[in-house]
Design an enzyme around this catalytic site. Structure first.
Site, PDB file in Angstrom:
ATOM      1  N   CYS A   2       0.898  -1.255  -0.017  1.00 56.26           N
ATOM      2  CA  CYS A   2       0.016  -0.015  -0.011  1.00 56.26           C
ATOM      3  C   CYS A   2       0.952   1.111  -0.016  1.00 56.26           C
ATOM      4  O   CYS A   2       1.832   1.291   0.535  1.00 56.26           O
ATOM      5  CB  CYS A   2      -0.939   0.161   0.985  1.00 56.26           C
ATOM      6  SG  CYS A   2      -2.058  -1.271   1.258  1.00 56.26           S
ATOM      7  N   ARG A  27       3.995  -0.368  -4.679  1.00 61.64           N
ATOM      8  CA  ARG A  27       3.686  -0.799  -3.589  1.00 61.64           C
ATOM      9  C   ARG A  27       2.523  -1.615  -3.282  1.00 61.64           C
ATOM     10  O   ARG A  27       2.506  -2.478  -2.192  1.00 61.64           O
ATOM     11  CB  ARG A  27       3.800   0.302  -2.477  1.00 61.64           C
ATOM     12  CG  ARG A  27       4.830   1.144  -2.538  1.00 61.64           C
ATOM     13  CD  ARG A  27       4.695   2.224  -1.694  1.00 61.64           C
ATOM     14  NE  ARG A  27       4.850   1.899   0.105  1.00 61.64           N
ATOM     15  CZ  ARG A  27       5.731   1.581   0.507  1.00 61.64           C
ATOM     16  NH1 ARG A  27       7.083   1.933   0.157  1.00 61.64           N
ATOM     17  NH2 ARG A  27       5.586   1.077   1.605  1.00 61.64           N
ATOM     18  N   TRP A  75      -2.696  -3.022  -1.562  1.00 63.64           N
ATOM     19  CA  TRP A  75      -2.284  -4.385  -1.874  1.00 63.64           C
ATOM     20  C   TRP A  75      -2.990  -4.899  -0.714  1.00 63.64           C
ATOM     21  O   TRP A  75      -2.826  -4.825   0.613  1.00 63.64           O
ATOM     22  CB  TRP A  75      -0.681  -4.580  -1.432  1.00 63.64           C
ATOM     23  CG  TRP A  75      -0.377  -6.103  -1.621  1.00 63.64           C
ATOM     24  CD1 TRP A  75       0.018  -6.241  -2.560  1.00 63.64           C
ATOM     25  CD2 TRP A  75      -0.241  -6.894  -0.706  1.00 63.64           C
ATOM     26  NE1 TRP A  75       0.291  -7.854  -2.574  1.00 63.64           N
ATOM     27  CE2 TRP A  75       0.551  -8.322  -1.561  1.00 63.64           C
ATOM     28  CE3 TRP A  75      -0.405  -6.888   0.593  1.00 63.64           C
ATOM     29  CZ2 TRP A  75       0.518  -9.427  -0.835  1.00 63.64           C
ATOM     30  CZ3 TRP A  75      -0.373  -8.217   1.209  1.00 63.64           C
ATOM     31  CH2 TRP A  75       0.299  -9.454   0.643  1.00 63.64           C
ATOM     32  N   ASN A 101      -1.626   2.409   5.462  1.00 59.32           N
ATOM     33  CA  ASN A 101      -0.819   1.317   4.870  1.00 59.32           C
ATOM     34  C   ASN A 101      -0.287   1.006   6.383  1.00 59.32           C
ATOM     35  O   ASN A 101       0.252   1.140   7.305  1.00 59.32           O
ATOM     36  CB  ASN A 101       0.770   2.134   4.313  1.00 59.32           C
ATOM     37  CG  ASN A 101       1.735   0.898   3.998  1.00 59.32           C
ATOM     38  OD1 ASN A 101       1.263  -0.164   3.944  1.00 59.32           O
ATOM     39  ND2 ASN A 101       2.769   1.702   4.192  1.00 59.32           N
ATOM     40  N   GLY A 102      -0.414  -0.491   6.273  1.00 53.92           N
ATOM     41  CA  GLY A 102      -0.150  -1.317   7.471  1.00 53.92           C
ATOM     42  C   GLY A 102      -1.230  -2.282   7.795  1.00 53.92           C
ATOM     43  O   GLY A 102      -2.097  -2.467   6.907  1.00 53.92           O
ATOM     44  N   GLU A 480      18.510 -17.327  -7.115  1.00 56.01           N
ATOM     45  CA  GLU A 480      17.847 -15.873  -7.450  1.00 56.01           C
ATOM     46  C   GLU A 480      17.418 -16.093  -8.846  1.00 56.01           C
ATOM     47  O   GLU A 480      16.523 -15.250  -9.141  1.00 56.01           O
ATOM     48  CB  GLU A 480      19.168 -14.790  -7.359  1.00 56.01           C
ATOM     49  CG  GLU A 480      18.582 -13.396  -7.912  1.00 56.01           C
ATOM     50  CD  GLU A 480      17.489 -12.745  -7.067  1.00 56.01           C
ATOM     51  OE1 GLU A 480      17.009 -13.141  -6.208  1.00 56.01           O
ATOM     52  OE2 GLU A 480      17.234 -11.663  -7.708  1.00 56.01           O
ATOM     53  N   LYS A 484      13.558 -15.099 -10.017  1.00 52.99           N
ATOM     54  CA  LYS A 484      12.977 -13.992 -10.854  1.00 52.99           C
ATOM     55  C   LYS A 484      12.061 -14.556 -12.011  1.00 52.99           C
ATOM     56  O   LYS A 484      11.298 -13.878 -12.264  1.00 52.99           O
ATOM     57  CB  LYS A 484      14.536 -13.484 -11.570  1.00 52.99           C
ATOM     58  CG  LYS A 484      15.448 -12.504 -10.883  1.00 52.99           C
ATOM     59  CD  LYS A 484      15.176 -11.267 -11.007  1.00 52.99           C
ATOM     60  CE  LYS A 484      14.206 -10.769  -9.823  1.00 52.99           C
ATOM     61  NZ  LYS A 484      14.822 -10.876  -8.150  1.00 52.99           N
ATOM     62  N   GLU A 487       8.538 -15.150 -10.339  1.00 53.90           N
ATOM     63  CA  GLU A 487       7.885 -13.892  -9.836  1.00 53.90           C
ATOM     64  C   GLU A 487       7.366 -13.173 -11.043  1.00 53.90           C
ATOM     65  O   GLU A 487       6.146 -12.367 -10.860  1.00 53.90           O
ATOM     66  CB  GLU A 487       8.502 -13.055  -8.802  1.00 53.90           C
ATOM     67  CG  GLU A 487       9.635 -12.364  -9.288  1.00 53.90           C
ATOM     68  CD  GLU A 487      10.148 -11.459  -8.075  1.00 53.90           C
ATOM     69  OE1 GLU A 487      11.255 -10.988  -8.142  1.00 53.90           O
ATOM     70  OE2 GLU A 487       9.432 -10.738  -7.317  1.00 53.90           O
ATOM     71  N   HIS A 503      19.639 -36.946  -5.144  1.00 54.29           N
ATOM     72  CA  HIS A 503      19.148 -37.482  -3.797  1.00 54.29           C
ATOM     73  C   HIS A 503      17.526 -37.673  -4.116  1.00 54.29           C
ATOM     74  O   HIS A 503      16.874 -37.489  -2.891  1.00 54.29           O
ATOM     75  CB  HIS A 503      19.690 -36.768  -2.909  1.00 54.29           C
ATOM     76  CG  HIS A 503      21.076 -37.048  -2.723  1.00 54.29           C
ATOM     77  ND1 HIS A 503      21.663 -38.284  -2.348  1.00 54.29           N
ATOM     78  CD2 HIS A 503      21.984 -36.380  -2.933  1.00 54.29           C
ATOM     79  CE1 HIS A 503      22.773 -38.090  -2.383  1.00 54.29           C
ATOM     80  NE2 HIS A 503      23.160 -36.931  -2.715  1.00 54.29           N
ATOM     81  N   LYS A 602       6.130  -4.359  -3.953  1.00 55.10           N
ATOM     82  CA  LYS A 602       7.455  -4.124  -3.735  1.00 55.10           C
ATOM     83  C   LYS A 602       8.089  -4.219  -2.397  1.00 55.10           C
ATOM     84  O   LYS A 602       8.965  -4.739  -2.253  1.00 55.10           O
ATOM     85  CB  LYS A 602       7.788  -2.631  -4.412  1.00 55.10           C
ATOM     86  CG  LYS A 602       9.374  -2.384  -4.328  1.00 55.10           C
ATOM     87  CD  LYS A 602       9.911  -3.217  -5.304  1.00 55.10           C
ATOM     88  CE  LYS A 602      11.484  -2.881  -5.522  1.00 55.10           C
ATOM     89  NZ  LYS A 602      12.376  -3.766  -6.050  1.00 55.10           N
TER      90      LYS A 602
HETATM   91  O1  M6R Z   1      13.025  -4.646   0.512  1.00 54.24           O
HETATM   92  P1  M6R Z   1      13.767  -5.997   0.819  1.00 54.24           P
HETATM   93  O2  M6R Z   1      14.980  -6.116   0.326  1.00 54.24           O
HETATM   94  O3  M6R Z   1      13.614  -6.188   2.138  1.00 54.24           O
HETATM   95  O4  M6R Z   1      12.763  -7.068  -0.040  1.00 54.24           O
HETATM   96  C1  M6R Z   1      12.906  -8.572   0.314  1.00 54.24           C
HETATM   97  C2  M6R Z   1      12.038  -9.233  -0.654  1.00 54.24           C
HETATM   98  O5  M6R Z   1      10.658  -8.930  -0.563  1.00 54.24           O
HETATM   99  C3  M6R Z   1      12.414  -8.913  -2.250  1.00 54.24           C
HETATM  100  O6  M6R Z   1      13.820  -9.186  -2.450  1.00 54.24           O
HETATM  101  C4  M6R Z   1      11.470  -9.665  -3.085  1.00 54.24           C
HETATM  102  O7  M6R Z   1      11.942 -10.961  -2.944  1.00 54.24           O
HETATM  103  C5  M6R Z   1      11.664  -9.321  -4.669  1.00 54.24           C
HETATM  104  N1  M6R Z   1      10.333  -9.183  -5.217  1.00 54.24           N
HETATM  105  C6  M6R Z   1      12.297 -10.334  -5.448  1.00 54.24           C
HETATM  106  O8  M6R Z   1      12.507  -9.777  -6.678  1.00 54.24           O
END
Ligand code: M6R
Length: 607
Positions: A2, A27, A75, A101-102, A480, A484, A487, A503, A602
């Site tokens: 949010c 956000r 969100w 927000n929260g 990683e 990517k 997501e 295994h 985000k």
């Molecule tokens: O803002 P942060 O680095 O603490 O966020 C952590 C994760 O939420 C963030 O890296 C998330 O996994 C990304 N969307 C990945 O691309």
């Protein structure tokens, strides 16, 4: 999660709010709304869906005149993303509007209490309790009502409040959710993030937890939770408006991938002087470092994977055991942390709820905390004993790219700095590694340039399920790379330590199963090669990622993407880049909403 924004001045608020919400849309983006004060009443406009819908509904803001207002992009947590659940929420008497927000943790009890008083609820949100509390406590003194309301709330909140009784006045309140005040000339603002403010002002104040602010067109006054005025310093934001725009790229993600050479340079340059790693931002004495018995790196998502990569460099160079812990797990595992533990808390946003909780848990047990954070003035930066900023600039795409690579680079710098302070690295190796670090920006650029064939390969390897494999540093890159892919393209991607396949998981490998094999750690190349041979024998289609010139890989894999030769310890910062691009082109091929993938936001400010 949010985004909230507020404006008070002499011009119409709605266009400013809409523009601010567009900047905050990363956000959360399932519904949006604004509330504007005009002619003694509050007009609320909201829509489920994106800000574009709100623009259309309000005729770009022209349909909601008035010089003071608040806005929200959501969100969803409590209640589906419908018009009713969208913010702002209005009190029953129409005198108050609130954006939030929260999460209000005690909202069910509050809701029941307010319903018993006769208040009628129109949404399923936790937020609506706030606006009814305001109405309940208001007796002519808005500040007192805001304070009484805040005192009843448990959980996290950044609030924006508009009231018909106080034309031109906004209140903003912060508790464990980001909130920044923008100080302008004849107009003032608040927002969840500076990106919503930089188009109007670069002068900002960072609210602390428990503080509230009263904004008018000409004044910004901040109070502590006891209602006493506090003097807050005005800081200057260095981010430019352009940095938060797409600049000709189709997506923020692609722009941010391409910005990595510059971002990594920005993270390195101020910290390497005269061939030595200098941490002007902090100074840990050799004695303090010698007292450290273990290092814990804690973070979430990609930031956690940055920790998984950097662990190898820190352990190898400093000879201190490193534990990498998911923040959401660490907080509940009664961690073995004491004053001899150094905790590296990694976060792009600096606002991730689980990471903040893990940080607090470790501090309470006596650990020293270094925050590795991108967003200046964020909660993690404030709570850490020392902060190393990553200097990535604003990262807007939900999928992190430059945020991640700059975290890696700062962790590498820390490894070299600590190794040298502890006297655990020879001069020759130290000099060589500093040079390697300095070459990372150009090597990342080469990794981008040499992989022009990625759009074609993305089409060839797109499949409902992909495997990413590697060993050691390459395994960290695979983690990683798979995240990517998941997501943004919504393809199932499994990352596996290559040696673990046999295994159990190799049972899943069949005809044409795509396997992305990361083979940039040359010392382990032969081992990973055996795993490639094993999966190929079961029909897999292998796309290898290797160091340029590696002929053996070319003979075994179906396709190969290359990176330039780079010191193995630092290779993840280069190797990850083609995988970011592979995910990007795969998502583009599938027509996905790359910058705003479904179900994500985000900044994850809820548990
Ligand atoms: O803002 P942060 O680095 O603490 O966020 C952590 C994760 O939420 C963030 O890296 C998330 O996994 C990304 N969307 C990945 O691309």
């Amino acid at each position: 999660m949010c985004g909230i924004v507020g404006f008070t001045g002499a011009r119409d608020a709605a266009p400013v709010l809409l523009q601010g919400l567009e900047r905050l849309e990363y956000r959360g983006y399932d519904s949006a709304g604004i509330a504007v004060f005009h002619d003694g009443a509050i007009q609320v406009e909201k829509v489920s869906g994106r800000i574009a819908g709100l623009r259309e509904k309000t005729d770009n803001g022209a349909g909601a005149p008035g010089a003071a207002g608040i806005g929200h992009t959501r969100w969803a947590t409590h209640g589906a993303p419908t018009d009713q659940n969208a913010h702002p929420h209005l009190s029953n008497d129409g005198r108050f509007a609130v954006v939030h927000n929260g999460i209000i943790e005690n909202y069910l009890a509050l809701r029941q209490e307010l319903m018993d008083y006769g208040y009628v609820f129109h949404s399923e949100t936790d937020t609506e309790t706030i606006v009814h509390l305001l109405e309940h406590y208001y007796n002519g003194d808005l500040k007192a009502a805001v304070m009484k309301t805040a005192a009843r709330l448990e959980g996290s909140y950044a609030l924006g409040i508009l009231c018909t009784e106080t034309p031109g006045v906004l209140y903003a309140v912060r508790e464990a959710s980001p909130l920044i005040l923008g100080v302008g000339v004849g107009e003032n603002y608040f927002a969840s993030d500076v990106t919503a403010l930089v188009a109007h002002t670069k002068n900002v104040m960072y609210l602390d937890d428990g503080e509230l602010a009263r904004l008018t067109a000409d004044s910004v006054t901040v109070y502590n939770c006891a209602g006493q005025e506090v003097q807050k310093p005005v800081s200057r934001v260095t981010w430019s408006v352009e940095a938060a725009e797409k600049g000709g790229y189709a997506h923020f993600m692609l722009k941010e991938i391409m910005e990595q050479p510059a971002a990594v340079k920005a993270a390195l340059a101020p910290r390497i002087q005269g061939g030595r790693v200098q941490m002007d931002d902090f100074d840990l004495e050799a004695k303090e470092l010698r007292d450290v018995r273990k290092i814990i790196i804690t973070a979430c998502g990609s930031a956690y994977y940055a920790g998984c990569s950097a662990r190898y460099a820190i352990e190898k160079l400093c000879r201190i055991p490193v534990q990498v812990e998911l923040a959401s797990e660490l907080r509940y595992c009664d961690p073995m942390v004491d004053e001899h533990t150094l905790v590296l808390v990694v976060s792009q946003s600096g606002e991730t709820a689980d990471t903040i909780a893990a940080l607090k848990e470790c501090r309470n047990r006596g650990a020293k905390v270094i925050g590795i954070v991108n967003v200046v003035g964020s909660t993690i930066a404030k709570l850490s004993d020392h902060v190393l900023y990553t200097f990535a600039g604003p990262e807007i795409a939900v999928a992190t790219t430059k945020g991640y690579t700059t975290q890696l680079v700062v962790l590498y710098l820390f490894a070299l700095y600590a190794a040298s302070k502890l006297g655990r690295i020879g001069m020759e190796r130290y000099d060589a590694l500093v040079k390697e670090l300095q070459q990372l920006p150009q090597k990342i650029q080469q990794a981008i340039d040499m992989n022009w064939q990625l759009p074609r390969l993305a089409g060839r390897y797109a499949s409902p399920s992909l495997f990413f494999i590697g060993r050691n540093t390459d395994y960290a890159v695979a983690l990683e790379g798979a995240l990517k892919m998941k997501e943004i393209s919504y393809l199932h991607a499994e990352s596996y330590a290559a040696g673990e396949l046999k295994h159990g998981t190799i049972a899943l490998i069949g005809e044409n199963q795509p396997v992305i094999a990361v083979c940039c750690n040359e010392a382990l190349m032969d081992k990973t090669l055996s795993n490639i041979v094993e999966v190929k024998a079961r029909g897999a289609k292998v796309l290898a990622l290797a160091v340029k010139g590696n002929k053996t890989i070319v003979s075994q894999a179906d396709d190969v993407i290359f990176i330039p030769r780079v010191e193995t310890l630092f290779s993840p910062a280069v190797a990850v880049v083609p995988l970011q691009l592979l995910a990007y082109y795969t998502a583009r091929e599938k027509g996905c909403d790359i910058d705003k993938p479904r179900n994500l936001a985000k900044s994850v400010t809820v548990e």
